[in-house]
Design a protein around this motif. Structure first.
Motif, short mmCIF file in Angstrom:
data_model
loop_
_atom_site.label_atom_id
_atom_site.label_comp_id
_atom_site.label_asym_id
_atom_site.label_seq_id
_atom_site.Cartn_x
_atom_site.Cartn_y
_atom_site.Cartn_z
N LEU A 67 15.05 -1.25 14.61
CA LEU A 67 13.62 -1.52 14.58
C LEU A 67 13.26 -2.47 15.70
N PHE A 68 14.01 -3.56 15.78
CA PHE A 68 13.72 -4.54 16.81
C PHE A 68 13.88 -3.94 18.20
N GLY A 69 15.04 -3.30 18.41
CA GLY A 69 15.31 -2.73 19.72
C GLY A 69 14.26 -1.70 20.09
N GLY A 70 13.92 -0.86 19.14
CA GLY A 70 12.94 0.18 19.43
C GLY A 70 11.59 -0.40 19.79
N ILE A 71 11.18 -1.36 18.99
CA ILE A 71 9.87 -1.95 19.25
C ILE A 71 9.88 -2.72 20.56
N MET A 72 10.96 -3.42 20.80
CA MET A 72 11.03 -4.16 22.07
C MET A 72 11.00 -3.19 23.24
N ALA A 73 11.73 -2.11 23.11
CA ALA A 73 11.75 -1.15 24.21
C ALA A 73 10.35 -0.64 24.49
N ALA A 74 9.68 -0.23 23.43
CA ALA A 74 8.33 0.28 23.63
C ALA A 74 7.44 -0.83 24.18
N ALA A 75 7.56 -2.01 23.58
CA ALA A 75 6.66 -3.09 23.98
C ALA A 75 6.91 -3.52 25.41
N LEU B 31 0.81 -1.21 0.00
CA LEU B 31 0.00 0.00 0.00
C LEU B 31 0.84 1.27 0.00
N ALA B 32 1.94 1.21 0.74
CA ALA B 32 2.70 2.44 0.91
C ALA B 32 3.44 2.78 -0.38
N PRO B 33 3.29 4.01 -0.82
CA PRO B 33 3.99 4.38 -2.06
C PRO B 33 5.51 4.37 -1.89
N TYR B 34 5.99 4.69 -0.69
CA TYR B 34 7.43 4.75 -0.48
C TYR B 34 7.77 4.04 0.81
N GLY B 35 9.08 3.88 1.03
CA GLY B 35 9.53 3.31 2.29
C GLY B 35 9.32 4.31 3.41
N PHE B 36 9.33 3.82 4.65
CA PHE B 36 9.05 4.76 5.74
C PHE B 36 10.20 5.74 5.95
N ALA B 37 11.39 5.36 5.53
CA ALA B 37 12.52 6.26 5.72
C ALA B 37 13.06 6.73 4.37
N SER C 30 14.31 4.01 12.00
CA SER C 30 14.13 2.60 12.36
C SER C 30 12.74 2.12 12.00
N ALA C 31 11.77 2.97 12.19
CA ALA C 31 10.40 2.58 11.90
C ALA C 31 9.56 3.83 11.86
N ALA C 32 8.38 3.70 11.31
CA ALA C 32 7.47 4.82 11.31
C ALA C 32 6.63 4.74 12.58
#
Ligand SMILES: Nc1ncnc2c1ncn2[C@@H]1O[C@H](COP(=O)(O)OP(=O)(O)OP(=O)(O)O)[C@@H](O)[C@H]1O
Ligand SMILES: Nc1ncnc2c1ncn2[C@@H]1O[C@H](COP(=O)(O)OP(=O)(O)OP(=O)(O)O)[C@@H](O)[C@H]1O
Ligand SMILES: [Mg+2]
Ligand SMILES: [Mg+2]
Ligand code: NI
Lengths: 339, 523, 363, 571
Positions: free
Chosen positions: A168-176, A58-64, A259-261
């Motif tokens: 991405l992993f670290g960020g998501i894990m930290a938040a999660a 769906l996304a026209p471009y990458g998040f970064a 790292s992620a949107a």
């Protein structure tokens, strides 16, 4: 002699598996307004889920992504043309980031809720069933954390955890994980309360009288009955997870854009834009948060209401007085005599 | 040493001095403490520079230090810097300001050696002697220290009242304000830490900065630069200082009610290479100094500073082509010639050549680290762009990561990051502040860069009294490090002040000294 | 964050003497035990925060990490004593706490107690304002929704409530600011008061720190209206979030009590539906409502972090975020202790109020 | 307008006014599982000063009919037909008019006095609320709070609350269960309605209290001529109070007759069966003709000696002695009946024997094992010899497991059989409790109450226990179902010969099964002996009161008993 109203079984265990699945069984039970709310919630959530899964398509471009074959993206471009929802100050495509953001949100929800369910359920079961000092200590600790503003706990945890890197992993894990810490007490409380209630139920006692071991009682008798409320808590906590994630991002403890949107982060960055007349960088991530939380909360609320016989609406008997069983007295007589 | 009557001018709002009404200055820089022994940061210095007297300071419009409340200051011997105070100086509380207060001030900074304090700036100071009421001699460890006069105008420099401050511990702001040990252009009238400071012109001040053009000034503190911007637009404050985001600045530029003033800035943003762990670094399996250098050169060839400046910062940061920011005496731009197309633009061919000459094949994988929370909100965008530029060349693949500040600043010195972002705000306005801390052995970068020639040059410029000669040496150092590429400077900050149309004098304080003097503002 | 789940009754009840005790002295003992429970709660939070903060790093690295070589950094850390064994530091800190010495903040050198009173009063003001908004909005609408259950007003109100809840404070704040401050220019953008008001309030003798109170006391009506105009948007942003929760809470509980026999009994006596909702059903529902509202204080404080940040409201939440970034553990611990005390004391008071409303507890 | 003034407390006066006339009432509920036809066709009328009893098994539509009379049906219900109260049809009345009728023309008394009173308001407030609600309707303008309170006090006085001036300011929890029910009745009486609808007004009360409330209701009828619609499933209560009886079955009225006639010669089969199923004290006693304790010489399974069981008080409150110095023995083959009012400690004793409660003093030997300081590990082997049947069959099955799995559970734990063995044994057990073996695959909620209780019995018997504890195993069941389960129980006990502790609050039920009966009162065993002797010739004062309070399902006999026991009951 009216029978005690025990919690009515949510689902008929023998109905086909499909109809027994949490949300589907709820859908079948719902009527009128409640069905409307459930359907709206499911639709919003469904679109969110589909977007998350199909984000790469769906996304026209990458998040970064900052440029394509035609060169660098313009910055802060108003919606329209190549960038349907405009671009940010850094030159990111807003639409793409909103779409990719669903993936981050989904990942965080899943990791956070799964982790907290595991820990919360086990702790709640053990604490509620074994009781004693372990229980008291856990209760005081859980209550302390629960009573404390959860966002603050999440911030502290985010700092502790993000000591690692914000891949991405670290960020998501930290938040999660920071969200997990906040949620464990909730699951713990719910499961513990259920466990304590169930512990006194005759069917658990009857297992006890026949000499079933504690483990067996916990796993076979209590666990499945105690976790019936989980779909509800799941949806409500999922919406909370999104809010916590967004709040962390907003306060600058979240996931970096490369790292992620992440919507909260984008919203934070968009603050300056909004007051400079650049409304699109903040509005869309904000709406995405509202959309998702609204969807999940609607589903959760509906499930909650449907689980609670007090709150469940029922359709009015449509027919005023059609056919009905206005059979004659004689028919009854027959029936009665036959007994 | 102090003879004046105690408890002088109390409150009172009677306006004195020259100039017109109160000026409100909004900022996002926070005060750590008003006690000079306990702070080493821009926010605290902003207030201290208004209320404390300095031996040396820089006049509005200039970066050069000259005597402030002193009559004269000069080296009387290679290790003896002698200052003569003006006669009959007084603090706002009536206490006399004498050489003994000066000695007390500097001794105290060294003695307290507060973790947040500026004692490290005084590393070359051996002792201070008060010869008489107005004569102070600073005994230095190393002779002919050309930056020592500048140091006297930094966070370490405020002269404080020995009758007010305890000798061995930091004093709280409230107590300081209550005791009025002020002798700068202003005194503090009312004080709400990091919310509101109200200043009143000090009629007794007759130093370098001159009489304030306004009779009172208010400093208002903001956490979010966006609110600061909205308030200056709405006329709630007269001047907004520093840390406006690029979007804010661009938007304000369009606003007819306010005017954006831009001046040279001392902030430098750069990429650090860890010589041990960067690709082909000394401790990597395929260690090869030449290849490592080629990698650095190729990166220097490729980065498009102008694009970052335009896109991410809307011109609030400008390209930097040297380790010393443009505008400081002695600054040159060696990297403009050495790398890229020779005019500051990137050059892919040159990068390719550099790599192939050194025998580097295939894309080089760079692990690039930046920090999202210490150098402003835009670091993420900045480094996303660096990554984009490097990868688009096809010569690099970039693994971009960010880490939160405290961990970051620990990990970077522990060789965890091969290539990483840093930024630098100068302690004082002298090219040396961009050289000594970075390029001599034991520098704070800890990136294992060592070049004896550079070390020699750095030490030499530090003790060369002749200005022209010194500037030439400084130029040589810049060229030498530009060749080695210990760091890759990207951008140089500019000072931004936004003021209502009716505010006068703003441009006077926008000089390479990077000091804000509220006294020049008026309306 | 808020939770929309009906909080199960506090588990701490498990540790308490039964509330519904008929014998004398029950309430007194209940209060005492409830009160004593505050302390372990605080101790736990302090302990957690202490150790968590130490894991995250020290304030000196946070402040000086970009300026000093590692050796100098280490030396400063050592001289500040942050490299001593954690337990030693922990017990030292506890010892200080017990003597009421909260210490001095590391990042901006203020007495923690002074910092807490300054910012605490700001947060208190915000929380009270928001609470007023939430109560004024949430309770009547909740009653309407409950009494018109499953009809249009209920539907609209419920979706509204969820929408309130689903909109993050900072997003709502951003929109409010944009509309009312930037576009319409009706209300100020941020802060607690204009510069002049702030100066005049600071000059006041013995200020309470609650601005509208101070403004009223000073008799300066211009200042008062300035303060109020600053308070509106934050109170609305935070208040509506909570109002959504209150609305739902009131609705659910009143629907619950509306189904009780005693309401049916009232109806069978001919009592009007209005009175049935507002009296017969509402008052007994109030007990759980108040209990959960007590828990909402935590939400309110959590939301205050975001609201304060958005509106530059210099309160505890705002400061906390700053101090966390600076790794100023002394300050963070101070704030956490205060917040913990506030939360615990509020819940304590709420429990007592709930107990007092419930006549069964009195004897 | 009210009727009370013109009421004449005569009996068979055909001229009397009809206060309630229900004509072809139908009520349908919308539910998840489709429409429920709760009341299918009900027509009845009530004359002034008459007590009409509606009886019938659970779910037959009694409560729904009662609620319709006051227009209290939930929104999900649709009703048709006519319910005329003094000429106004409740079904089609506007909400406003309905409100005027409620309380003034017809009032309601609820089953659970504790839930029918709002816990957070004083009883006076609640009674006055009803009075003031009707202030304007009566044309008399507003009733002042003071006047309303005076009338509330008056009403409380009428129902025999002592010291009403003072008690009017009490909260509900400050009254005992029986007093609460009096308050509920007072609230109903406050506006002198012509008709009171009482839905199981005594079911939640102990028999002794029940007797008082019945007396009160009779008094109201006699003194004020109030008509009463009395809903109950207890035939004894019917016999005690009703003038006329309506029998409902599955939403229909199957029979209607004056009380005497109905009991004497029931016309319908259903009614006959119903009456036959009602246990009658003194008939069908298990200890008929015994003069000394049977099974005395058999192995003693349970021996309690000065047994004390306390529930620990929380944090400083003193412990509560639920069982206080009880001594008894239970031998193999014997059924020991334990009776007593609610809260007397029956369940506590049963649970202690099963090792679910800890004992705190004295001695309790179960199958030779001393339960004081019970250790689960050493007791576990004995568990296979103890069966337990719970009161509520619905709650005692794990809703997630099939009946078969539940019944096999004890085997799985103790003998570890192969699945085939287990299946076979489950089939046998089901058959022994007269359930088809195919029921093993059903889930608990797919069985009726009586079937579930049979399955529960099968589970208790699965390991051939030597000792069975049955805690009110039939009190959740309808009388007709109860009768069948009791019969089955008796047969099985004779067949297997286990010793059994049978707990019930119903003397008549205990009498049917047990030869040896103990009477528990406030934790003390005040009397034990051969069933027929305890029932026929009670020694202890409390036992005497208990037996006197029990209404027997026979109007003539009950009237006699009432006269006999007047003094004893103090009414
Ligand atoms: N609110 C309701 N919604 C749906 N069905 C209902 C409702 N109330 C009662 N019913 C159904 O109507 C039927 C009659 O119920 P009712 O309460 O009148 O029985 P009852 O004779 O009073 O029984 P009991 O002796 O158990 O009180 C039952 O099948 C019941 O399930
Ligand atoms: N878990 C418990 N904790 C404290 N007190 C209890 C507990 N269980 C029962 N009790 C009290 O012990 C007493 C005896 O209770 P028990 O359940 O044995 O009565 P019962 O004779 O079975 O009554 P019922 O006929 O109502 O079932 C009662 O006063 C009851 O309130
Ligand atoms: Mg009923
Ligand atoms: Mg019992
Ligand atoms: Ni929350």
């Amino acid at each position: 002699m009216s029978a005690n109203t025990t919690l009515e079984p949510v689902t008929n265990p023998r109905a086909p598996l499909f109809r027994r699945l949490p949300v589907i069984s709820h859908f079948n039970k719902s009527v009128g307004l409640q069905r409307f709310m459930l359907v709206v919630g499911l639709a919003l959530t469904g679109i969110f889920l589909i977007t998350a899964l199909a984000a790469p398509l769906l996304a026209p471009y990458g998040f970064a992504q900052l440029s394509d074959a035609d060169g660098s993206f313009p910055t802060q471009q108003a919606p329209g043309g190549k960038h349907l929802l405009g671009t940010t100050v850094g030159g990111y495509d807003v639409l793409s980031r909103v779409i990719w953001g669903t993936q981050t949100a989904l990942l965080v929800i899943i990791v956070a809720v799964v982790l907290s369910i595991f820990a919360g359920v086990i702790l709640g079961l053990v604490s509620g069933y074994i009781g004693g000092w372990l229980d008291r200590i856990l209760v005081v600790v859980a209550d302390a954390i629960y009573a404390f503003p959860s966002l603050l706990v999440a911030i502290v945890m985010a700092i502790v955890i993000s000591g690692g890197q914000s891949s991405l992993f670290g960020g998501i894990m930290a938040a999660a994980i920071s969200i997990t810490v906040v949620f464990i007490p909730q699951y713990f409380r719910v499961i513990r309360a259920e466990t304590i209630r169930l512990k006194a139920e005759p069917f658990v006692e009857s297992a006890k009288v026949v000499g079933a071991s504690n483990i067996r009682i916990m796993t076979r008798h209590i666990y499945r009955n105690a976790t019936r409320t989980l779909p509800l808590i799941f949806t409500l906590n999922a919406s909370e997870a999104i809010q916590t994630l967004a709040a962390l991002g907003f306060l600058g403890f979240g996931i970096e854009p490369s790292s992620a949107a992440e919507w909260g982060f984008d919203l934070n960055k968009a603050l300056a834009d909004t007051t400079s007349g650049i409304w699109w960088t903040g509005l869309f991530p904000g709406l995405a948060i509202v959309w998702t939380v609204l969807g999940l909360t609607l589903v959760g609320e509906s499930i909650n209401d449907l689980n609670d016989p007090r709150l469940r609406g029922r359709k009015r008997s449509g027919r005023k007085d059609d056919g009905g069983p206005s059979a004659a007295q004689a028919a009854i007589e027959l029936e009665v005599r036959a007994q | 040493a102090c003879t004046g009557p105690s408890g002088g001018g109390g409150g009172g709002t009677a306006s004195g001095g020259s100039g017109g009404g109160a000026i409100t200055f909004g900022t996002t820089d926070k005060v750590v403490t008003l006690d000079p022994a306990g702070s080493y940061d821009a926010g605290s210095f902003l207030v201290m520079n208004q209320v404390y007297p300095f031996l040396m300071n820089s006049k509005p419009g200039s970066a050069e230090v000259s005597p402030d409340i002193a009559e004269s200051a000069s080296f009387t011997a290679p290790t003896e810097f002698t200052v003569k105070l003006k006669p009959n100086l007084k603090f706002a509380n009536g206490h006399a300001l004498t050489a003994s207060d000066v000695k007390f001030s500097y001794d105290r900074v060294l003695k307290i050696n507060d973790p947040n304090g500026p004692a490290s700036l005084l590393s070359n100071l051996k002792s201070v002697d008060a010869k008489d009421d107005t004569t102070v001699v600073f005994n230095l460890k190393a002779g002919n220290d050309q930056v020592f006069p500048s140091v006297l105008g930094t966070n370490t420099g405020p002269i404080i009242d020995e009758e007010v401050f305890p000798a061995d511990k930091v004093m709280s702001d409230e107590d300081i304000v209550a005791a009025k040990p002020f002798a700068g252009p202003y005194t503090i009238d009312s004080y709400k830490k990091n919310e509101l400071v109200s200043l009143k012109a000090n009629a007794d001040y007759s130093g370098l900065l001159g009489k304030p053009a306004n009779d009172s000034a208010v400093i208002k503190y903001y956490a979010d630069s966006n609110n600061l911007k909205l308030d200056v637009q709405g006329g709630n404050i007269d001047v907004a200082g520093r840390s406006l985001t690029a979007t804010d600045a661009a938007d304000l530029d369009k606003d007819s009610k306010v005017k954006v003033y831009k001046g040279p800035g001392g902030e430098l943003r750069y990429i650090v290479f860890n010589f041990d762990t960067m690709p082909f670094g000394a401790k990597t399996p395929e260690a090869n100094p030449a290849k490592a250098l080629a990698v650095r050169q190729a990166m220097a060839d490729i980065v498009d500073r102008q694009a970052i400046s335009d896109q991410v910062y809307k011109g609030t940061y400008v390209p930097a082509y040297s380790v010393v920011p443009d505008g400081l005496p002695g600054a040159s731009q060696p990297m403009k010639d050495l790398y890229g197309d020779g005019s500051g633009k990137p050059s892919l061919d040159k990068a390719k050549k550099a790599l192939s000459d050194a025998g580097v094949t295939g894309p080089v994988n760079i692990k690039l680290q930046y920090n999202p929370d210490h150098y402003g909100k835009s670091s993420g965008d900045e480094y996303a762009m660096v990554k984009e530029q490097l990868e688009k060349s096809g010569l690099f693949t970039v693994d971009l990561q960010s880490t939160e500040w405290v961990t970051y600043s620990k990990a970077r010195t522990a060789d965890a990051y091969p290539v990483y972002q840093l930024g630098w705000f100068p302690d004082y306005s002298d090219a040396d502040n961009y050289l000594t801390p970075f390029f001599i052995p034991g520098n704070f970068l800890k990136n294992h860069y060592e070049n004896p020639t550079v070390t020699d040059l750095v030490q030499k410029q530090l003790t060369t009294p002749d200005k022209t000669e010194r500037q030439k040496l400084i130029g040589d150092v810049q060229t030498a490090v530009a060749k080695d590429l210990s760091t890759l400077p990207l951008l140089q900050g500019s000072q931004l002040l936004v003021a209502g149309k009716d505010v006068k004098g703003v441009e006077k304080t926008l000089d390479p000294s990077f000091k804000t003097r509220l006294g020049v503002l008026s309306k | 964050m808020t939770t929309l789940i009906d909080a199960p009754p506090s588990d701490a009840d498990a540790l308490l003497p039964p509330k519904k005790k008929q014998s004398g002295g029950g309430l007194g003992q209940y209060i005492l035990v409830r009160f004593l429970l505050i302390f372990p709660t605080i101790l736990i939070l302090v302990t957690l925060v202490f150790f968590l903060m130490r894991i995250t790093g020290d304030p000196i690295t946070a402040a000086m990490g970009g300026r000093l070589p590692p050796e100098q950094l280490q030396e400063r850390i050592h001289s500040a004593g942050y490299d001593r064994p954690l337990l030693v530091q922990y017990f030292e800190y506890l010892g200080q706490l017990v003597t009421g010495n909260f210490g001095t903040t590391l990042s901006d050198n203020r007495k923690v107690t002074e910092m807490l009173t300054t910012y605490g009063s700001a947060t208190l003001e915000l929380a009270v304002n928001a609470l007023i908004v939430a109560l004024l909005v949430g309770i009547p609408l909740g009653l309407v929704a409950a009494s018109r259950r499953d009809h249009l007003p209920d539907a609209v109100l419920r979706i509204l409530a969820i929408l309130f809840y689903a909109t993050p404070v900072f997003f709502a704040g951003m929109l409010l600011k944009l509309v009312f401050s930037v576009w319409l220019g009706w209300l100020p953008v941020a802060g607690r008061a204009g510069t002049r008001t702030e100066l005049s309030l600071t000059a006041l003798e013995a200020p309470t720190g609650i601005y509208w109170l101070d403004a009223l006391r000073s008799g300066n009506m211009a200042a008062f209206s300035d303060v109020i105009s600053h308070a509106v948007l934050p109170a609305v942003a935070l208040g509506f979030l909570t109002a959504g929760v209150f609305l739902r809470l009131v609705r659910t509980n009143v629907i619950g009590t509306l189904g009780k026999d005693y309401v049916e009994a009232g109806r069978s006596r001919g009592v009007s539906e209005f009175r049935l909702v507002t009296k017969h059903a509402y008052k007994p529902a109030l007990i759980p409502i108040i209990t959960v509202m007590g828990l909402q204080i935590a939400v309110l404080l959590g939301g205050a972090v975001l609201t304060e940040t958005t509106f530059e409201w210099k309160g505890l939440g705002f400061q906390l975020a700053n101090y966390l970034t600076a790794r100023d553990f002394v300050a963070v611990q101070g704030i956490v202790v205060l917040l913990a005390v506030i939360v615990a004391v509020t819940n304590f008071i709420v429990d007592i109020i709930a107990a007092l409303i419930d006549p069964r507890v009195r004897y | 307008m009210t009727v009370n003034s013109e009421a004449v407390p005569g009996q068979q006066d055909p001229e009397r006014k009809t206060v309630l006339d229900i004509d072809h009432l139908k009520v349908t509920f919308a539910t998840d599982g489709g429409d429920v036809y709760a009341v299918k066709d009900v027509s009845l009328d009530v004359k002034a000063g008459e007590v009409l009893a509606i009886v019938g098994e659970s779910g037959s539509g009694k409560t729904v009919t009662a609620k319709t009379i006051l227009g209290l049906l939930p929104e999900t219900a649709v009703s048709s037909g006519a319910v005329l109260i003094n000429g106004a049809n409740v079904i089609s009345l506007s909400p406003h008019r309905l409100r005027q009728i409620r309380g003034r023309d017809v009032a309601m008394v609820f089953q659970e006095p504790s839930t029918a009173l709002n816990p957070v308001f004083t009883v006076g407030w609640q009674i006055a609320e009803g009075i003031r609600a009707h202030a304007n309707a009566n044309g008399g303008g507003r009733v002042s709070a003071k006047e309303a309170k005076a009338r509330a006090i008056e009403a409380l006085g009428k129902v025999g609350i002592p010291d009403p001036e003072h008690r009017v300011n009490y909260y509900p929890h400050q009254f005992s269960g029986g007093q609460k029910q009096r308050v509920v009745i007072a609230a109903a009486l406050a506006l002198n309605p012509g008709l009171i609808v009482a839905d199981e007004p005594t079911t939640a009360l102990d028999v002794t209290v029940q007797a008082e409330i019945l007396e009160l209701l009779r008094d109201l009828r006699d003194k004020y001529g109030t008509s009463i619609v009395l809903i109950t499933h207890n035939m004894g209560v019917v016999a005690d109070l009703a003038d006329r009886v309506v029998v409902m079955y599955q939403g229909y009225i199957v029979e209607e007759a004056p009380a005497n006639t109905l009991f004497a010669e029931p016309k319908q089969n259903y009614t006959r069966n119903l009456l036959a199923a009602v246990p009658h004290l003194g008939r069908n006693s298990a200890s008929e003709g015994l003069t000394e304790r049977r099974y005395q010489d058999e192995e003693v399974l349970v021996a309690a000696d000065n047994l004390v069981i306390e529930y620990p008080g929380r944090l400083g409150t003193p412990a509560f002695k639920a069982v206080d110095g009880v001594s008894f023995t239970l031998s193999r083959g014997e059924v020991f009946g334990l009776v007593g009012e609610s809260g007397s400690g029956k369940t506590t004793i049963g649970r202690a024997i099963a090792g679910l409660n800890r004992t705190t003093g004295g001695s309790l030997k179960v199958l030779g094992y001393e339960m004081l300081n019970l250790r689960e590990r050493t007791f576990k082997p004995l568990r296979k010899d103890i069966g337990f049947v719970f009161q509520d069959p619905a709650a005692s099955f794990n809703p997630q497991l099939t009946i078969g799995e539940c019944i096999a559970e004890p085997m799985v734990i103790h003998t570890n059989p192969s699945p085939a063995q287990a299946r076979k044994r489950v089939g046998e057990l089901l058959e022994s409790v007269q359930l088809p073996a195919s029921y093993a695959g059903r889930y608990p909620h797919e069985l009726s109450g009586g079937q579930r209780q049979r399955a529960s019995l099968a589970r208790a018997l699965s390991l051939n226990p030597r000792l069975l504890i049955a805690d009110e195993p039939t009190s959740a069941l309808d009388v007709s179902v109860q009768a069948k389960v009791l019969e089955l129980f008796r047969d099985i006990q004779e067949e297997f010969g286990f010793g059994c502790l049978f707990i019930s609050h119903d003397l008549a039920v205990v009498d049917i099964l047990s030869s040896w009966v103990g009477v528990l009162y406030k934790g003390k065993l005040v009397e034990q002996g051969i069933g027929s002797q305890v029932m026929g010739n009670p020694q202890h004062d409390y036992t005497r009161r208990l037996i006197a309070s029990l209404p027997v399902p026979d109007p003539a006999e009950q009237a006699k008993r009432r006269e006999e026991h007047r003094a004893l009951l103090g009414i």
